[in-house]
Design a protein around this motif. Structure first.
Motif, PDB file in Angstrom:
ATOM      1  N   ALA A 184      10.640  14.209  29.711  1.00 30.56           N
ATOM      2  CA  ALA A 184      10.882  15.601  30.108  1.00 30.56           C
ATOM      3  C   ALA A 184      11.062  16.480  28.866  1.00 30.56           C
ATOM      4  CB  ALA A 184      12.103  15.686  31.018  1.00 30.56           C
ATOM      5  N   VAL A 185      11.747  15.945  27.864  1.00 34.82           N
ATOM      6  CA  VAL A 185      11.931  16.679  26.609  1.00 34.82           C
ATOM      7  C   VAL A 185      10.562  16.947  25.962  1.00 34.82           C
ATOM      8  CG1 VAL A 185      12.739  16.395  24.225  1.00 34.82           C
ATOM      9  CG2 VAL A 185      14.290  15.939  26.152  1.00 34.82           C
ATOM     10  N   ALA A 186       9.716  15.930  25.965  1.00 30.96           N
ATOM     11  CA  ALA A 186       8.376  16.093  25.375  1.00 30.96           C
ATOM     12  C   ALA A 186       7.560  17.115  26.158  1.00 30.96           C
ATOM     13  CB  ALA A 186       7.654  14.739  25.352  1.00 30.96           C
ATOM     14  N   ALA A 187       7.753  17.156  27.481  1.00 33.28           N
ATOM     15  CA  ALA A 187       7.020  18.138  28.292  1.00 33.28           C
ATOM     16  C   ALA A 187       7.389  19.551  27.875  1.00 33.28           C
ATOM     17  CB  ALA A 187       7.325  17.919  29.781  1.00 33.28           C
ATOM     18  N   VAL A 188       8.675  19.778  27.622  1.00 31.95           N
ATOM     19  CA  VAL A 188       9.105  21.110  27.180  1.00 31.95           C
ATOM     20  C   VAL A 188       8.511  21.421  25.813  1.00 31.95           C
ATOM     21  CG1 VAL A 188      11.068  22.556  26.523  1.00 31.95           C
ATOM     22  CG2 VAL A 188      11.256  21.023  28.512  1.00 31.95           C
TER      23      VAL A 188
ATOM     24  N   GLU B 240      17.337  15.651  23.897  1.00 31.80           N
ATOM     25  CA  GLU B 240      18.116  14.883  24.851  1.00 31.80           C
ATOM     26  C   GLU B 240      19.596  15.088  24.537  1.00 31.80           C
ATOM     27  OE1 GLU B 240      17.494  10.593  24.578  1.00 31.80           O
ATOM     28  OE2 GLU B 240      16.610  10.612  26.579  1.00 31.80           O
ATOM     29  N   ALA B 241      20.394  15.431  25.553  1.00 29.06           N
ATOM     30  CA  ALA B 241      21.845  15.568  25.396  1.00 29.06           C
ATOM     31  C   ALA B 241      22.502  14.744  26.494  1.00 29.06           C
ATOM     32  CB  ALA B 241      22.235  17.039  25.494  1.00 29.06           C
TER      33      ALA B 241
ATOM     34  N   VAL C  37      18.338  17.008  29.874  1.00 27.28           N
ATOM     35  CA  VAL C  37      17.526  17.854  29.006  1.00 27.28           C
ATOM     36  C   VAL C  37      18.334  19.058  28.526  1.00 27.28           C
ATOM     37  CG1 VAL C  37      15.400  19.191  28.818  1.00 27.28           C
ATOM     38  CG2 VAL C  37      15.488  17.187  30.324  1.00 27.28           C
ATOM     39  N   ALA C  38      18.401  19.243  27.221  1.00 28.65           N
ATOM     40  CA  ALA C  38      18.972  20.463  26.641  1.00 28.65           C
ATOM     41  C   ALA C  38      17.816  21.272  26.072  1.00 28.65           C
ATOM     42  CB  ALA C  38      19.953  20.115  25.529  1.00 28.65           C
TER      43      ALA C  38
END
Ligand code: PGA
Ligand code: ZN
Length: 428
Positions: free
Chosen positions: A64-68, A9-10, A19-20
């Motif tokens: 979303a970060v976890a999805a990546v 997260e950024a 999302v970064a």
């Protein structure tokens, strides 16, 4: 080949989480990206996942970060970064929803962008030269040019606490001979407009989301007047420094009407178009974005018919969506398409939309978001895909200048030609 993919997260330029993502290749090259996010988001955009709850006022992107990290990283591991179409297709298929709402378009886009940037880094060439044909075929790259900028001077709407109803008052430096000259000329116009605003009791030191000036001016036309006067004071003829607006009308629609709350007006779409046509007669207005609501195909076609000389640009209308662009082409609902990669959810999808618009003879404008980041890939995309025009915000705030500065770099280092005035839509 892709080795490791890591997201975190950024923050974007509004201070909201985004999302970064970093994609590392086996050969040691890597790409990193921080995805942008809009405020006047269209209903037909790909879906941005937000966590809700109390963290960051609900704007968190941990899911979303976890999805990546948990789903996309293993999915794309071992794939070639050069196979962007295959990577994007795998990600889209894995999400399963057309608008990427299961895992979030911000997750999908982070992977797509970081992969694109990693591929460029591995090629050891400028990113714009590694993008290939936007349609994804083997047609070879379109003619690479430095795009004509459309630069924000004054903001209203969702970008400026609704100071005036219209979201974006911009200039297009049609007389400039190079990108560097374009930027210099627009900076001069902005300075003159800032002085005029101060004279009228505004506060030119306060900037809106995209770095533009803003103040409660009483009417939309007062902002147009301020801009026209600033252009004149800076010494430019109207055909050398013209005006563009982004009405972002979806934000103003109430039932069948357009509501201009700032000046207490409620107009039918036809009455509203009468007003806008009047502006095109009194001001050097060469481009109008989202003049009516995002689902008003009839109004969009009427506007395009009534103002054939003007670039009629669809943003929320098209939402960087292929089906919507096809409909817009067949109904002549505009003559130009705004392309925002996060509306599409992947670089490949955005490229297909841009190519379709180009092939239909529509003008194309690649655009940043009001919540943007320090990334510069957008500039390379506009150049490499021959987009013709680019819209990034004003001449200040680093997330804006990063894109302008990248174009200055490309002009200075790679010596590409400046697109010039012929890239606008409309018959003028
Ligand atoms: P947004 O605004 O990024 O807030 O959607 C940009 C635009 O409408 O062009
Ligand atoms: Zn817009």
């Amino acid at each position: 080949r892709i080795d490791r993919t890591v997201a975190w997260e950024a923050l974007d330029s509004r201070g909201r989480p985004t999302v970064a993502c970093r994609v590392e290749l086996e050969n040691g090259a890597h790409g990193r990206t921080v995805v942008p996010s809009g405020a006047s988001t269209g209903r037909h955009e790909a879906h941005e996942a937000r966590d809700g709850g109390t963290r960051y006022g609900g704007w968190g992107v941990r899911s979303a970060v976890a999805a990546v990290n948990d789903e996309y990283a293993p999915l794309i591991r071992g794939m070639r970064a050069s196979d962007r179409a295959e990577i994007d297709a795998a990600v889209e298929e894995h999400d399963g929803e057309p608008n990427l709402s299961r895992l979030g378009a911000n997750a999908a886009l982070a992977v797509s962008l970081a992969t694109t940037v990693a591929h460029g880094a591995a090629e050891n060439r400028p990113l714009w030269s590694t993008l290939g044909d936007p349609a994804g075929g083997d047609a070879g790259a379109r003619r690479a040019t430095i795009p004509m900028p459309m630069i924000n001077i004054f903001s209203g709407g969702a970008h400026a606490g609704r100071a005036v109803d219209i979201q974006d008052f911009l200039v297009v430096p049609l007389g400039a001979q190079s990108f560097a000259q374009a930027l210099e000329q627009v900076s001069d116009v902005r300075a003159h407009c800032a002085r005029l605003l101060d004279d009228r009791g505004g506060w030119s030191a306060l900037v809106a989301d995209e770095g533009g000036l803003s103040a409660r001016l009483g009417s939309n036309e007062a902002a147009l007047e301020l801009l026209a006067e600033g252009i004149e004071r800076a010494g430019f003829a109207p055909d050398a420094m013209s005006i563009a607006i982004d009405v972002a009308a979806s934000q103003l629609v109430d039932g069948d009407d357009i509501v201009l709350a700032g000046q207490g007006d409620r107009l039918s779409v036809d009455e509203w178009l009468d007003v806008v046509v009047g502006w095109t007669e009194r001001y050097p207005l060469v481009s109008i974005e989202d003049v009516v609501g995002e689902d008003d195909w009839r109004g969009s076609s009427a506007a395009t018919r009534r103002m054939p000389a003007t670039q009629m640009l669809g943003d929320d209308l098209f939402a960087t969506n292929l089906d919507r662009v096809d409909r817009g082409v067949s109904e002549s609902a505009a003559n130009a398409v705004l392309v925002k990669v996060n509306q599409a959810g992947s670089v490949s999808r955005a490229g297909r939309v841009l190519a379709r618009a180009q092939d239909a003879g529509f003008a194309t404008v690649v655009s940043a978001r009001s919540g943007d980041t320090e990334d510069t890939w957008l500039s390379d995309l506009a150049v490499g895909w021959g987009a013709g025009q680019i819209k990034v915000g004003s001449t200040m705030r680093s997330e804006r200048t990063a894109k302008w500065n990248r174009l200055l770099e490309i002009e200075a280092i790679d010596g590409l030609p400046f697109a010039g005035a012929s890239v606008l839509g409309g018959t003028a």
